[in-house]
Scaffold this active site. Structure first.
Site, PDB file in Angstrom:
ATOM      1  N   VAL A 291       7.356   6.965  17.350  1.00  0.00           N
ATOM      2  CA  VAL A 291       7.069   7.804  16.050  1.00  0.00           C
ATOM      3  C   VAL A 291       5.913   8.465  16.169  1.00  0.00           C
ATOM      4  O   VAL A 291       5.874   9.613  15.665  1.00  0.00           O
ATOM      5  CB  VAL A 291       7.090   6.614  14.847  1.00  0.00           C
ATOM      6  CG1 VAL A 291       6.649   7.348  13.569  1.00  0.00           C
ATOM      7  CG2 VAL A 291       8.167   5.845  14.623  1.00  0.00           C
TER       8      VAL A 291
ATOM      9  N   ARG B  45      -8.924  -0.559   4.286  1.00  0.00           N
ATOM     10  CA  ARG B  45      -7.889   0.466   3.695  1.00  0.00           C
ATOM     11  C   ARG B  45      -6.722  -0.133   3.553  1.00  0.00           C
ATOM     12  O   ARG B  45      -6.002   0.369   2.537  1.00  0.00           O
ATOM     13  CB  ARG B  45      -7.736   1.354   4.854  1.00  0.00           C
ATOM     14  CG  ARG B  45      -9.070   2.189   5.190  1.00  0.00           C
ATOM     15  CD  ARG B  45      -8.858   3.393   5.899  1.00  0.00           C
ATOM     16  NE  ARG B  45      -7.613   4.640   5.393  1.00  0.00           N
ATOM     17  CZ  ARG B  45      -7.058   5.378   5.969  1.00  0.00           C
ATOM     18  NH1 ARG B  45      -7.712   5.767   7.146  1.00  0.00           N
ATOM     19  NH2 ARG B  45      -6.171   6.197   5.221  1.00  0.00           N
TER      20      ARG B  45
ATOM     21  N   ASP C 160       4.380   0.603  12.361  1.00  0.00           N
ATOM     22  CA  ASP C 160       3.279  -0.234  11.781  1.00  0.00           C
ATOM     23  C   ASP C 160       3.012  -1.649  12.107  1.00  0.00           C
ATOM     24  O   ASP C 160       1.844  -2.407  11.892  1.00  0.00           O
ATOM     25  CB  ASP C 160       3.258  -0.054  10.252  1.00  0.00           C
ATOM     26  CG  ASP C 160       2.718   1.177   9.597  1.00  0.00           C
ATOM     27  OD1 ASP C 160       2.395   1.946  10.425  1.00  0.00           O
ATOM     28  OD2 ASP C 160       3.156   1.499   8.479  1.00  0.00           O
TER      29      ASP C 160
ATOM     30  N   ARG D  20       0.554  14.205  13.263  1.00  0.00           N
ATOM     31  CA  ARG D  20       0.865  14.207  11.874  1.00  0.00           C
ATOM     32  C   ARG D  20       0.761  15.565  11.236  1.00  0.00           C
ATOM     33  O   ARG D  20       0.224  15.378   9.970  1.00  0.00           O
ATOM     34  CB  ARG D  20       0.094  12.951  11.154  1.00  0.00           C
ATOM     35  CG  ARG D  20       0.156  11.820  12.118  1.00  0.00           C
ATOM     36  CD  ARG D  20      -0.260  10.752  11.347  1.00  0.00           C
ATOM     37  NE  ARG D  20       0.241  10.089  10.180  1.00  0.00           N
ATOM     38  CZ  ARG D  20      -0.339   9.110   9.435  1.00  0.00           C
ATOM     39  NH1 ARG D  20      -1.524   8.571   9.922  1.00  0.00           N
ATOM     40  NH2 ARG D  20       0.425   8.621   8.565  1.00  0.00           N
TER      41      ARG D  20
ATOM     42  N   LYS E 290       0.860  -1.126   0.191  1.00  0.00           N
ATOM     43  CA  LYS E 290       0.020   0.130   0.220  1.00  0.00           C
ATOM     44  C   LYS E 290       0.970   1.228   0.020  1.00  0.00           C
ATOM     45  O   LYS E 290       0.584   2.420  -0.785  1.00  0.00           O
ATOM     46  CB  LYS E 290      -0.772  -0.029   1.379  1.00  0.00           C
ATOM     47  CG  LYS E 290      -1.626   1.421   1.507  1.00  0.00           C
ATOM     48  CD  LYS E 290      -2.410   1.302   2.682  1.00  0.00           C
ATOM     49  CE  LYS E 290      -1.772   1.455   3.874  1.00  0.00           C
ATOM     50  NZ  LYS E 290      -1.429   2.780   4.164  1.00  0.00           N
ATOM     51  N   ASN E 291       1.943   1.198   0.859  1.00  0.00           N
ATOM     52  CA  ASN E 291       2.709   2.546   1.119  1.00  0.00           C
ATOM     53  C   ASN E 291       3.544   2.682  -0.178  1.00  0.00           C
ATOM     54  O   ASN E 291       4.460   3.776   0.033  1.00  0.00           O
ATOM     55  CB  ASN E 291       3.279   2.647   2.540  1.00  0.00           C
ATOM     56  CG  ASN E 291       2.091   2.699   3.632  1.00  0.00           C
ATOM     57  OD1 ASN E 291       1.073   3.193   3.245  1.00  0.00           O
ATOM     58  ND2 ASN E 291       2.432   2.444   4.728  1.00  0.00           N
TER      59      ASN E 291
ATOM     60  N   CYS F  33      -5.625  12.894  13.399  1.00  0.00           N
ATOM     61  CA  CYS F  33      -5.320  11.685  12.923  1.00  0.00           C
ATOM     62  C   CYS F  33      -5.519  10.663  14.149  1.00  0.00           C
ATOM     63  O   CYS F  33      -5.124  11.365  15.277  1.00  0.00           O
ATOM     64  CB  CYS F  33      -4.251  11.433  12.221  1.00  0.00           C
ATOM     65  SG  CYS F  33      -3.871   9.591  11.895  1.00  0.00           S
TER      66      CYS F  33
HETATM   67  N1  EPU Z   1       6.449  14.695  10.749  1.00  0.00           N
HETATM   68  C1  EPU Z   1       6.457  16.014  11.325  1.00  0.00           C
HETATM   69  N2  EPU Z   1       6.281  16.829  10.094  1.00  0.00           N
HETATM   70  C2  EPU Z   1       5.853  16.484   9.176  1.00  0.00           C
HETATM   71  C3  EPU Z   1       6.003  15.331   8.666  1.00  0.00           C
HETATM   72  C4  EPU Z   1       6.137  14.347   9.675  1.00  0.00           C
HETATM   73  O1  EPU Z   1       6.568  16.348  12.465  1.00  0.00           O
HETATM   74  O2  EPU Z   1       5.934  17.273   7.986  1.00  0.00           O
HETATM   75  C5  EPU Z   1       6.211  13.626  12.122  1.00  0.00           C
HETATM   76  C6  EPU Z   1       5.068  12.865  12.378  1.00  0.00           C
HETATM   77  O3  EPU Z   1       4.223  13.739  13.111  1.00  0.00           O
HETATM   78  C7  EPU Z   1       5.545  11.416  12.638  1.00  0.00           C
HETATM   79  C8  EPU Z   1       6.894  11.297  12.264  1.00  0.00           C
HETATM   80  O4  EPU Z   1       7.085  12.618  11.723  1.00  0.00           O
HETATM   81  O5  EPU Z   1       5.767  11.761  14.428  1.00  0.00           O
HETATM   82  C9  EPU Z   1       6.850  10.310  11.136  1.00  0.00           C
HETATM   83  O6  EPU Z   1       5.797  10.445  10.360  1.00  0.00           O
HETATM   84  P1  EPU Z   1       5.986  10.199   8.653  1.00  0.00           P
HETATM   85  O7  EPU Z   1       5.931  11.284   7.862  1.00  0.00           O
HETATM   86  O8  EPU Z   1       7.260   9.345   8.635  1.00  0.00           O
HETATM   87  O9  EPU Z   1       4.499   9.299   8.592  1.00  0.00           O
HETATM   88  P2  EPU Z   1       3.797   9.395   7.060  1.00  0.00           P
HETATM   89  O10 EPU Z   1       4.690   9.669   6.108  1.00  0.00           O
HETATM   90  O11 EPU Z   1       2.677  10.237   7.361  1.00  0.00           O
HETATM   91  C10 EPU Z   1       4.040   6.881   6.615  1.00  0.00           C
HETATM   92  C11 EPU Z   1       2.953   5.608   6.427  1.00  0.00           C
HETATM   93  C12 EPU Z   1       2.602   5.348   7.790  1.00  0.00           C
HETATM   94  C13 EPU Z   1       3.636   5.024   8.775  1.00  0.00           C
HETATM   95  C14 EPU Z   1       4.411   5.921   8.880  1.00  0.00           C
HETATM   96  C15 EPU Z   1       5.637   5.521   9.605  1.00  0.00           C
HETATM   97  C16 EPU Z   1       2.301   6.113   4.101  1.00  0.00           C
HETATM   98  C17 EPU Z   1       1.260   6.486   3.260  1.00  0.00           C
HETATM   99  N3  EPU Z   1       2.005   6.128   5.292  1.00  0.00           N
HETATM  100  O12 EPU Z   1       3.250   7.831   7.445  1.00  0.00           O
HETATM  101  O13 EPU Z   1       1.761   4.147   7.366  1.00  0.00           O
HETATM  102  O14 EPU Z   1       3.197   4.774   9.828  1.00  0.00           O
HETATM  103  O15 EPU Z   1       5.007   6.442   7.611  1.00  0.00           O
HETATM  104  O16 EPU Z   1       6.482   4.664   8.925  1.00  0.00           O
HETATM  105  O17 EPU Z   1       3.559   5.825   3.653  1.00  0.00           O
HETATM  106  C18 EPU Z   1      -0.263   2.672   7.787  1.00  0.00           C
HETATM  107  O18 EPU Z   1      -0.103   2.363   6.704  1.00  0.00           O
HETATM  108  O19 EPU Z   1      -0.955   2.038   8.684  1.00  0.00           O
HETATM  109  C19 EPU Z   1       0.318   3.957   8.314  1.00  0.00           C
HETATM  110  C20 EPU Z   1       0.111   4.887   9.246  1.00  0.00           C
END
Ligand code: EPU
Length: 419
Positions: free
Chosen positions: A328, A398, A306, A122, A22-23, A117
Site C-alpha cells: 500500500v 496521534r 496499519d 501519498r 480514529k480513522n 510523508c
Molecule cells: N493514493 C494515490 N492518489 C490519491 C490517494 C491515494 O496515489 O489521490 C495512493 C497512496 O499513495 C497509497 C494508496 O493510494 O499508496 C492508498 O492510500 P489511501 O489513500 O487509501 O490512504 P489514506 O486515505 O491517505 C488511510 C488511513 C491510513 C491508512 C490508509 C490505508 C485515514 C485518516 N488514514 O489513509 O491510516 O494507512 O488509509 O489503509 O483514514 C494510520 O492510521 O496510521 C494511517 C496511516
C-alpha cells in the site's frame, strides 16, 4: 519531548477497552460541515489527530464543543471561511477530508496540499480528479488546492487506486451533489461504511458502502443528528499482537471482531487461540513463542497496512522466518531499522522484509517515526531484555488513546517520562 520507558519480559494479562476509531472519527467530524443543524458525535477518542481536526473546524469559525466524556457537538452554521491552512495540514494529512464537504456545501475550498510523508508520497490526485469529474473547477496555487463549484453534479467515477480518504471525500461531496454519483473501485474499509451510515443518519442517500461500488443519490440538504463512532480495529489489533508477542492472555472489549478477520487469522497461524463474542476478542498465547507468519498488505478486507509493523515486531521473536510484503505504501519500513538496533534479524529487499526470528531482543534507545511504527516499537520493547526508551512518542499520541494506562492495566511496565 516525552519518552516512553518500557521494561520487557512480562506476559500481558487482563482486559482492555477499545476506543472509538480514529480513522472513522476524522471523516465524520469533517462531514459535520455538510449538516445545516448541530451534530453530536460520541465515542470520540481523545487523540492528537482529533484535536487537530477540531482545531481546523474551529479556525473556520465552526462551533465545536467537547464535554468531559468526549462527546463532540459540531455546528457549522457559524462558519466564516473555507480554508485549511498549511500549518495544520502539514501536521495531519487527513485535513484533506474537509475539501469535499466544503466544496459541496459552500462551493468554495482552499485546502493546503499535503506534503511528503514518512510512509510514502501519498498524493491526493484521485480526490482532485473525482471532484473535477463532478464539475469542480480546481487548480493548485501557492501550495494550495483552490476549488470552486456552483453545485456539484453527480458523475460515474472509477477510482484509479483504492483510496480510503479519497473514497470518503468523494462520498461526502456526492451526498449534496445534484443527481447520482457512482464510485467504482471504492475502498471497502469499515471506516468508509461508518461514514456512510453517519451521512445517511443526516439524510443522505448512500448505498453499497462496504462493497467496491457505492451509489450516492444527492440530496438538497443534510440535517443534524447524533452518532456513535465505531470501535478502532487497529487499536484492537495492536493489543492483540501485544498479548501474543509476550505469550500472554487478554480480552479486548468494546470492539467488532468481524472487522479483524485478517488479523486474528494471522494470530492463529502464529499459534494463538482466539475466542470471540459479539463485541470482544480473547487471545491466548499460552506462554509460548509465536511462529513466524507471512503477511501481504492490501486494502480491506485483506491484511491492513496499519497492522504491518506490529506483525513485523511479532516475527522478530518468532520461531522461523516470516516475509512481510507492503503493497500500500512505498516507504513503510522505518521501524525495521529501529528493530535491528534491538537485535532483530531483518533483510530488506524493496517492499519486502524477510525476518528471521531471534530468541530474544535486547533493549536499546529507539525512535518513533510514524504512528504504527511507534506502536510496533512498544511491542518489541515489551519482549526485549532490559529497559527500552522510545523517543518522539508524539506520533503515538496521534492515534492511541491512553496507551500507557491501557498497557499498565495489562501488567506491562511502561511509563512516560517528560523530556
Ligand atoms: N493514493 C494515490 N492518489 C490519491 C490517494 C491515494 O496515489 O489521490 C495512493 C497512496 O499513495 C497509497 C494508496 O493510494 O499508496 C492508498 O492510500 P489511501 O489513500 O487509501 O490512504 P489514506 O486515505 O491517505 C488511510 C488511513 C491510513 C491508512 C490508509 C490505508 C485515514 C485518516 N488514514 O489513509 O491510516 O494507512 O488509509 O489503509 O483514514 C494510520 O492510521 O496510521 C494511517 C496511516
Amino acid at each position: 519531548m516525552d519518552k516512553l520507558q518500557i521494561h520487557g519480559g512480562i506476559a500481558l494479562e487482563g482486559e482492555v477497552r477499545i476506543s472509538g476509531a480514529k480513522n472513522a472519527t476524522l471523516p465524520i467530524l469533517a462531514a459535520c460541515l455538510l449538516a445545516d443543524g448541530p451534530v453530536i458525535v460520541s465515542n470520540v477518542p481523545h487523540l492528537q489527530d482529533v484535536t487537530t481536526m477540531i482545531e481546523l473546524l474551529g479556525r473556520m469559525g465552526v462551533s465545536v464543543t467537547v464535554d468531559e466524556r468526549m462527546r463532540v457537538e459540531v455546528d457549522a452554521s457559524t462558519i466564516r471561511e473555507y480554508f485549511a491552512p498549511y500549518e495544520l495540514v502539514k501536521t495531519m494529512r487527513a485535513s484533506i477530508l474537509v475539501l469535499g464537504p466544503l466544496l459541496a456545501r459552500f462551493g468554495e475550498a482552499d485546502v493546503s496540499l499535503p506534503g511528503g510523508c514518512a510512509i510514502g508520497a501519498r498524493p491526493v490526485n484521485i480526490h482532485v480528479a473525482g471532484l473535477q469529474a463532478m464539475g469542480a473547477d480546481i487548480h493548485i496555487e501557492n501550495g494550495y488546492i483552490k476549488a470552486r463549484a456552483s453545485r456539484l453534479k453527480g458523475a460515474r467515477i472509477v477510482l484509479e487506486t483504492v483510496t480510503v480518504t479519497g473514497t470518503e471525500n468523494l462520498m461526502m461531496a456526492a451526498a449534496l451533489a445534484e443527481g447520482q454519483t457512482v464510485l467504482e473501485n471504492a475502498a471497502r474499509e469499515p471506516e468508509v461504511v461508518d461514514l456512510a451510515l453517519f451521512l445517511n443518519a443526516m439524510g443522505a442517500r448512500i448505498r453499497g458502502a462496504g462493497g467496491d461500488k457505492i451509489v450516492i443519490d444527492g440530496v438538497e440538504r443534510l440535517h443534524g443528528t447524533a452518532y456513535e463512532v465505531l470501535p478502532d480495529r487497529i487499536e484492537t489489533g495492536t493489543y492483540l499482537v501485544a498479548a501474543a508477542i509476550t505469550g500472554g492472555h487478554i480480552r479486548v472489549k468494546n470492539t467488532r471482531p468481524e472487522h479483524l478477520d485478517a488479523v486474528t487469522g494471522k494470530l492463529q497461524e502464529a499459534g494463538a487461540t482466539i475466542a470471540t463474542g459479539e463485541n470482544w476478542i480473547e487471545v491466548d498465547m499460552h506462554r509460548r513463542r509465536p511462529r513466524a507468519v507471512d503477511i501481504r498488505t492490501a486494502p480491506y478486507p485483506a491484511f491492513p497496512t496499519d497492522m504491518q509493523a506490529q506483525f513485523a515486531a511479532l516475527n522478530t521473536v518468532a520461531s522461523g522466518v516470516g516475509t512481510i510484503i507492503e503493497t500500500v505504501f512505498e516507504n513503510r519500513f522505518m521501524h525495521m531499522l529501529e528493530m535491528r538496533r534491538m537485535g532483530a534479524e531483518i533483510r530488506l529487499e524493496g517492499n519486502t522484509a524477510i525476518i528471521k526470528g531471534v530468541e530474544r531482543l535486547t533493549a536499546a534507545p529507539v525512535m518513533a517515526t510514524d504512528l504504527r511504527a511507534s506502536a510496533s516499537l512498544i511491542l518489541a520493547a515489551l519482549v526485549a531484555e532490559g529497559r527500552t526508551e522510545i523517543e518522539r512518542i508524539y506520533h503515538i499520541d496521534r492515534g492511541y488513546e491512553a496507551i500507557e494506562e491501557k498497557f499498565q492495566a495489562l501488567g506491562a511496565k511502561i511509563r512516560r517520562t517528560p523530556g
